[in-house]
Design an enzyme around this catalytic site. Structure first.
Site, PDB file in Angstrom:
ATOM      1  N   HIS A 161       1.035  -1.251   0.082  1.00 27.48           N
ATOM      2  CA  HIS A 161       0.168   0.075  -0.101  1.00 27.48           C
ATOM      3  C   HIS A 161       0.946   1.165   0.015  1.00 27.48           C
ATOM      4  CE1 HIS A 161       0.824   0.729   4.186  1.00 27.48           C
ATOM      5  NE2 HIS A 161       0.779  -0.529   4.475  1.00 27.48           N
ATOM      6  N   CYS A 177       3.055  -5.110   6.547  1.00 25.42           N
ATOM      7  CA  CYS A 177       2.816  -4.690   5.070  1.00 25.42           C
ATOM      8  C   CYS A 177       4.030  -4.095   4.531  1.00 25.42           C
ATOM      9  CB  CYS A 177       1.847  -3.644   5.395  1.00 25.42           C
ATOM     10  SG  CYS A 177       0.085  -4.135   5.768  1.00 25.42           S
TER      11      CYS A 177
END
Length: 201
Positions: A161, A177
């Site tokens: 992201h 992440c």
């Protein structure tokens, strides 16, 4: 008058920058590195950079084919590599990576969803470590740790992201992440598709 003699430190810094420049030029826009996940330590801390490992790679040692495209995330060099299915497009982006080995997941998965303005919900373990964090940050909020776009992976809670906190890129700063500068996740979001192969090493 004394002649200027560059210091050893200045020479090493210049050499490191020169080594990094060809690799940085691999991305379509040679801009700074985008943001990642939630930081649990001061991101201004001095962090070791592995510039020599940030270089272009060939897909063949990592994938048997590039069907649906392929994404390789190298945790050690903090870099994300993308190859299109026909191999005509290659991108190399600096990334943020997990804070610790315990938070790091390695192996093969795929992109299972592409989400615009993703809503962020910290995992139960993240809330346990940081009880002051909100239960939810809606998509589009300026403080949303997922930035404007996210590629959801086949592993629960794992994403590639963007981030609004650009200090995180190139650092160990996430809870699992992989983070990119917002302009880089915008490029990757357009290139990747549901079914794109992903390998974290």
């Amino acid at each position: 008058m004394r002649k200027f003699a560059p210091s050893r430190r200045a020479f090493l810094a210049g050499s490191a920058a020169a080594l990094a420049s060809p690799a940085l030029a691999q991305s379509e826009y040679a801009t700074p590195f985008e943001n990642s996940t939630e930081v649990e330590r001061d991101p201004t801390e001095s962090v070791r950079r592995n510039i020599s490992s940030f270089r272009s790679l060939d897909w063949q040692p990592y994938f048997s084919n590039t069907k649906n495209g392929a994404i390789l995330v190298d945790i050690d060099s903090r870099a994300l590599h993308y190859w299109s299915e026909d191999q005509s497009i290659y991108r190399l982006y600096p990334s943020s990576v997990p804070l610790t080995e315990e938070l790091t997941r390695r192996g093969r998965t795929t992109v299972i969803q592409k989400v615009v303005a993703p809503t962020w919900r910290p995992t139960p373990s993240m809330r346990e470590r940081n009880p002051e964090w909100p239960a939810v940050v809606e998509g589009g909020a300026p403080d949303n740790p997922l930035g404007p776009l996210a590629l959801y992976l086949g592993w629960t809670y794992y994403r590639i992201h963007g981030t609004h906190d650009t200090r995180k890129i190139g650092r160990r700063s996430s809870n699992g992440c992989i983070g990119l500068y917002n302009e880089h996740i915008t490029q990757l979001f357009e290139l990747a598709k549901v079914g794109t192969q992903v390998l974290l090493i």
